[in-house]
Motif scaffolding. Sequence first.
Motif, short mmCIF file in Angstrom:
data_model
loop_
_atom_site.label_atom_id
_atom_site.label_comp_id
_atom_site.label_asym_id
_atom_site.label_seq_id
_atom_site.Cartn_x
_atom_site.Cartn_y
_atom_site.Cartn_z
N VAL A 335 0.66 -1.23 0.17
CA VAL A 335 0.12 0.05 0.02
C VAL A 335 0.80 1.34 0.04
O VAL A 335 0.44 2.34 -0.70
N TRP A 336 1.82 1.54 1.00
CA TRP A 336 2.48 2.65 1.09
C TRP A 336 3.10 3.45 -0.14
O TRP A 336 3.26 4.45 -0.29
N PRO A 337 3.92 2.50 -0.92
CA PRO A 337 4.52 3.20 -2.06
C PRO A 337 3.72 3.91 -3.12
O PRO A 337 3.96 5.08 -3.51
N VAL A 338 2.42 3.46 -3.32
CA VAL A 338 1.60 3.93 -4.18
C VAL A 338 0.87 5.16 -3.50
O VAL A 338 0.78 6.21 -4.26
N LEU A 339 0.57 5.11 -2.37
CA LEU A 339 -0.12 6.21 -1.61
C LEU A 339 0.73 7.20 -1.56
O LEU A 339 0.78 8.52 -1.56
N GLN A 340 2.14 6.96 -1.41
CA GLN A 340 2.94 8.08 -1.24
C GLN A 340 3.20 8.74 -2.35
O GLN A 340 3.31 9.79 -2.51
N SER A 341 3.43 8.00 -3.46
CA SER A 341 3.31 8.73 -4.97
C SER A 341 2.11 9.46 -5.22
O SER A 341 2.21 10.69 -5.74
N LEU A 342 0.97 9.05 -5.01
CA LEU A 342 -0.12 9.48 -5.43
C LEU A 342 -0.37 10.86 -4.46
O LEU A 342 -0.91 11.75 -4.86
N PHE A 343 0.17 10.97 -3.21
CA PHE A 343 0.28 12.21 -2.27
C PHE A 343 0.67 13.31 -3.13
O PHE A 343 0.17 14.46 -3.03
#
Length: 388
Positions: A335-343
């Motif tokens: 989860v965290w890599p994609v959410l970090q990028s989308l932020f």
Amino acid sequence: MRLDWLQPFSLTLASAATGYIAWIGHVLTLPAAIAFPALWSLARSRRTAGLVSAVYFLAASRGLPQGVAAFYRSDIWPGLILWIVASSGLVIIHAVLWSRGSGGWKALRYTIAMILMAVPPFGIVGWAHPVTAAGVVFPGWGWAGLAAVTAGLAILTTRYRPAAAVTLAGFWLWSAAFWTGPQIGWQWQGVDLQLGDSLGRDTSLSRHSDLVATLRSERRPDTAYMLLPESALGFWTQSVERFWQRQLAGGDLSVIAGAAVVDQDGYDNVLVRVSASDSEILYRERMPVPGSMWQPWLPLLGRSGGAAAHFFANPIVSVGNQRLAPLICYEQLIVWPVLQSLFYDPDLIVAVGNGWWTKETTIVEVQRVSTQAWARLFGKPLVMSFNI
């Protein structure tokens, strides 16, 4: 005769079915994972809650034993051990946070479990996260959709679960009726390969020449950027760089491809960009595959090797005037890599993988649909390239 075993057995069976169906590799079945918190909350004991969690995560990651056996060219036992050990952390979280309480207290504890599953250290193996379904249930809603699914998952652990289940199921059916996949990035083209385990290992000039020929034959007239899979260029050296620049000379094409950059401590799994005029290392992978690539115990043993993990580094990279959210292989499952990028509100998502070792499993399909779901949630174009 008392049938005290019937309720735990039913919950366990339903949880296994939930994990299997949700992560079968079809994007529209992802929301089946939403049933998991309800099943977890209905457990009458911590043991049952742990068992419900175990069968969900084991069913969701069922391709891992066979994939590990293929990767290491071994029998099934190392894969089985890794399968169980990797899932145990997620099971422990849900067993420890389970409570006999109800209402807001149980919802809060499940919310904590969701957060722990999404971020390191537990998030390192936080696959099969139910919030991934947000992109199918609420496509285009962005952060509001993520918040809505998170709230819905928490409410499913309370006595209001029937209302939450009906609401989420309604949005799911509406989305499925009108579903469209993510757009493809303008001027971008992903190229899938079927080169098996030779990709990245065959570093001969003839292999590089074949890749160049493939790009030339498949390039569309409007394509400015072509994407090749993880490890496509093997070891990124000055010789490889010069070869590709010569092959691209006289044209306006930029190639983005996976490679490895070796140093004295190990290597970085990277994406590079190369054109006729210049080249650069675009992205260093934040989370390589634990065990087979990322081996943090090696320095403790006085040894070097393994892929470096750049956990929260370079979430966004730039190509021309576009900002990309890059995801390599395993990063598409957590989860965290994609959410970090989308932020950082990128212009498009770029996803690559080298899944030759996943044959006869659904791992690559799950990678694809997970990335598609995140792209649809935030309305981002998506470009993908895989080798099998």
